[in-house]
Design a protein around this motif. Structure first.
Motif, PDB file in Angstrom:
ATOM      1  N   LEU A   1      55.014  33.751   9.202  1.00 46.53           N
ATOM      2  CA  LEU A   1      55.424  34.578  10.341  1.00 46.53           C
ATOM      3  C   LEU A   1      56.811  35.176  10.129  1.00 46.53           C
ATOM      4  N   LEU A   2      57.612  34.550   9.273  1.00 45.60           N
ATOM      5  CA  LEU A   2      58.971  35.031   9.020  1.00 45.60           C
ATOM      6  C   LEU A   2      59.045  36.040   7.883  1.00 45.60           C
ATOM      7  N   ASP A   3      57.915  36.341   7.257  1.00 52.29           N
ATOM      8  CA  ASP A   3      57.929  37.327   6.172  1.00 52.29           C
ATOM      9  C   ASP A   3      58.405  38.677   6.699  1.00 52.29           C
ATOM     10  N   GLY A   4      59.443  39.213   6.090  1.00 53.29           N
ATOM     11  CA  GLY A   4      59.959  40.521   6.483  1.00 53.29           C
ATOM     12  C   GLY A   4      60.762  40.515   7.774  1.00 53.29           C
ATOM     13  N   ILE A   5      61.092  39.335   8.293  1.00 52.04           N
ATOM     14  CA  ILE A   5      61.774  39.228   9.587  1.00 52.04           C
ATOM     15  C   ILE A   5      63.285  39.078   9.386  1.00 52.04           C
ATOM     16  N   ALA A   6      64.063  39.898  10.108  1.00 52.49           N
ATOM     17  CA  ALA A   6      65.524  39.853  10.026  1.00 52.49           C
ATOM     18  C   ALA A   6      66.138  39.007  11.130  1.00 52.49           C
ATOM     19  N   ARG A   7      65.379  38.734  12.212  1.00 55.86           N
ATOM     20  CA  ARG A   7      65.860  37.874  13.294  1.00 55.86           C
ATOM     21  C   ARG A   7      64.678  37.239  14.006  1.00 55.86           C
TER      22      ARG A   7
ATOM     23  N   LEU B   1      62.752  26.601  14.282  1.00 54.28           N
ATOM     24  CA  LEU B   1      64.173  26.621  13.934  1.00 54.28           C
ATOM     25  C   LEU B   1      64.404  26.135  12.503  1.00 54.28           C
ATOM     26  N   GLU B   2      63.705  25.072  12.120  1.00 58.05           N
ATOM     27  CA  GLU B   2      63.863  24.551  10.759  1.00 58.05           C
ATOM     28  C   GLU B   2      63.392  25.568   9.728  1.00 58.05           C
ATOM     29  N   ALA B   3      62.276  26.240  10.024  1.00 58.90           N
ATOM     30  CA  ALA B   3      61.760  27.249   9.091  1.00 58.90           C
ATOM     31  C   ALA B   3      62.724  28.417   8.967  1.00 58.90           C
ATOM     32  N   ALA B   4      63.291  28.854  10.088  1.00 63.31           N
ATOM     33  CA  ALA B   4      64.246  29.962  10.057  1.00 63.31           C
ATOM     34  C   ALA B   4      65.496  29.571   9.282  1.00 63.31           C
ATOM     35  N   ARG B   5      65.964  28.350   9.497  1.00 64.33           N
ATOM     36  CA  ARG B   5      67.156  27.885   8.781  1.00 64.33           C
ATOM     37  C   ARG B   5      66.904  27.861   7.276  1.00 64.33           C
TER      38      ARG B   5
ATOM     39  N   ARG C   1      70.751  17.815  26.644  1.00 58.07           N
ATOM     40  CA  ARG C   1      69.521  17.878  25.861  1.00 58.07           C
ATOM     41  C   ARG C   1      69.268  19.301  25.372  1.00 58.07           C
ATOM     42  N   PHE C   2      69.521  20.279  26.235  1.00 56.52           N
ATOM     43  CA  PHE C   2      69.361  21.675  25.833  1.00 56.52           C
ATOM     44  C   PHE C   2      70.241  21.990  24.633  1.00 56.52           C
ATOM     45  N   LEU C   3      71.524  21.663  24.728  1.00 53.96           N
ATOM     46  CA  LEU C   3      72.463  22.008  23.666  1.00 53.96           C
ATOM     47  C   LEU C   3      72.121  21.296  22.365  1.00 53.96           C
ATOM     48  N   SER C   4      71.563  20.108  22.464  1.00 50.58           N
ATOM     49  CA  SER C   4      71.129  19.402  21.265  1.00 50.58           C
ATOM     50  C   SER C   4      69.930  20.092  20.624  1.00 50.58           C
ATOM     51  N   LEU C   5      68.988  20.548  21.443  1.00 53.66           N
ATOM     52  CA  LEU C   5      67.765  21.172  20.934  1.00 53.66           C
ATOM     53  C   LEU C   5      68.025  22.520  20.279  1.00 53.66           C
ATOM     54  N   VAL C   6      69.067  23.230  20.719  1.00 51.76           N
ATOM     55  CA  VAL C   6      69.288  24.591  20.213  1.00 51.76           C
ATOM     56  C   VAL C   6      70.344  24.654  19.105  1.00 51.76           C
ATOM     57  N   GLN C   7      70.700  23.518  18.546  1.00 50.30           N
ATOM     58  CA  GLN C   7      71.642  23.532  17.431  1.00 50.30           C
ATOM     59  C   GLN C   7      71.084  24.395  16.300  1.00 50.30           C
ATOM     60  N   GLY C   8      71.918  25.257  15.751  1.00 46.78           N
ATOM     61  CA  GLY C   8      71.485  26.167  14.704  1.00 46.78           C
ATOM     62  C   GLY C   8      71.259  27.582  15.196  1.00 46.78           C
ATOM     63  N   VAL C   9      71.182  27.771  16.518  1.00 48.15           N
ATOM     64  CA  VAL C   9      71.069  29.117  17.078  1.00 48.15           C
ATOM     65  C   VAL C   9      72.398  29.842  16.899  1.00 48.15           C
ATOM     66  N   ASP C  10      72.350  31.120  16.520  1.00 46.50           N
ATOM     67  CA  ASP C  10      73.611  31.843  16.284  1.00 46.50           C
ATOM     68  C   ASP C  10      73.991  32.771  17.435  1.00 46.50           C
ATOM     69  N   VAL C  11      73.025  33.112  18.323  1.00 43.49           N
ATOM     70  CA  VAL C  11      73.314  33.939  19.492  1.00 43.49           C
ATOM     71  C   VAL C  11      72.651  33.304  20.708  1.00 43.49           C
ATOM     72  N   LEU C  12      73.430  33.064  21.750  1.00 41.38           N
ATOM     73  CA  LEU C  12      72.923  32.524  23.005  1.00 41.38           C
ATOM     74  C   LEU C  12      73.165  33.556  24.091  1.00 41.38           C
ATOM     75  N   LEU C  13      72.116  33.802  24.922  1.00 48.61           N
ATOM     76  CA  LEU C  13      72.189  34.855  25.938  1.00 48.61           C
ATOM     77  C   LEU C  13      71.884  34.285  27.329  1.00 48.61           C
ATOM     78  N   PRO C  14      72.788  33.499  27.889  1.00 47.82           N
ATOM     79  CA  PRO C  14      72.542  32.918  29.204  1.00 47.82           C
ATOM     80  C   PRO C  14      72.881  33.879  30.342  1.00 47.82           C
TER      81      PRO C  14
END
Length: 317
Positions: free
Chosen positions: A123-129, A150-154, A177-190
């Motif tokens: 699914l990540l083939d050719g994907i920039a984000r 997330l692991e695959a994207a990393r 728990r939220f902040l722990s689950l989203v470790q590795g995200v580079d942009v957060l839009l709350p």
């Protein structure tokens, strides 16, 4: 860009003033395609700047209708058809007063049943984000899915953005728990409420700055007050909102996110991308439903009945 998230049938009921308990309240009611993930994908594609793909899970009852609507918005959908659950449904109660504020009654249905087996690294083939809807955090199967994605994207070096999606569900999940689950995200839009909830702070600028100590780029949506852009513990830009006359605020945040990410992908600085987001948000609140207007199109008033057949590109779980 690959968006992963909820594909939902929205029933929008627009009424004026308080609901009359125990009797009738006059309203204008429409059924439209929605879902935070699907809306973001449609607004990103609407920019005309990027190719957008969407992975989501739906029921057989309306899979074909949702695929047609996504394709018509320029999105390339990959819909997993759930063999047991129906497509998620949200009843959007919109007060037609000046602010056009809305209240949601949510039956997530198939949308939160995405599971690790629905993921493929291809699914990540050719994907920039990769962009993830925060609704994925609110059920056990989709949380497991999010971890795998997330692991695959990393591993691929693909940057990941996430929109927390719901202050109500977020409060139940818990900030830590939220902040722990989203470790590795580079942009957060709350949203403003989500940023404050995640930090325990009451000032939205302080909250955005604090979150940017944990996530490289934070863009906090402020509704009628625009947006804040924060990096490394500091608010680096305050982007004003675009004036609009609201009819329905459903999907305004999704519109912002989609337009922002499309601009960011094409090289715009974060503040300029946020200005694009504000323009899309203003456009969104001036129409009913959470999707952009399609030139020469008429939005269907209701989804087809069950048994209408699944989309050609969907696969069964």
């Amino acid at each position: 860009m690959l968006v992963v998230g909820d594909v939902i049938t929205d029933v929008v009921a627009r009424h004026r003033g308080p609901l009359a308990a125990g009797t009738d309240t006059a309203a204008t009611i429409r059924t439209v395609p929605g879902g935070a993930g699907a809306n973001v994908a449609c607004w990103a594609a609407h920019s005309g700047r990027v190719e957008v793909r969407l992975l989501g899970r739906v029921g057989a009852d309306s899979a074909a209708w949702h695929e047609r609507e996504l394709v018509a918005c320029g999105v390339r959908p990959r819909l997993v058809v759930d063999p047991q659950a129906s497509t998620g449904t949200v009843i959007c109660l919109v007060d037609t007063g000046a602010a056009a504020e809305r209240t949601f009654l949510t039956d997530s249905g198939a949308s939160l049943r995405l599971a690790p087996e629905d993921w493929s690294d291809t699914l990540l083939d050719g994907i920039a984000r990769l962009h993830l809807s925060g609704y994925l955090l609110f059920s056990e199967p989709s949380r497991a899915f999010l971890t795998v994605a997330l692991e695959a994207a990393r591993a691929r070096g693909v940057p990941v953005s996430l929109d927390p999606a719901s202050a109500g569900f977020l409060a139940a999940l818990g900030a830590d728990r939220f902040l722990s689950l989203v470790q590795g995200v580079d942009v957060l839009l709350p949203s403003r409420d989500e940023a404050c909830l995640l930090t325990g702070l009451t000032d939205s600028a302080d909250a955005a700055a604090e979150l940017s100590r944990r996530v490289p780029l934070v863009v906090a949506k402020q509704g009628a007050e625009g947006a804040l852009v924060a990096r490394s513990g500091t608010v680096i830009a305050r982007v004003p909102a675009v004036p609009a006359t609201p009819r329905d605020t459903t999907g305004a945040g999704d519109a912002f996110t989609g337009a922002f990410l499309a601009a960011l992908l094409t090289g715009a600085p974060p503040a300029d991308a946020a200005a694009e987001g504000c323009r899309a948000g203003a456009s969104a609140v001036e129409r009913v439903g959470g999707r952009p207007r399609r030139a020469g199109s008429r939005t269907p008033t209701k989804a087809p009945a069950a048994g209408g057949g699944g989309p050609a590109t969907a696969h069964r779980a």
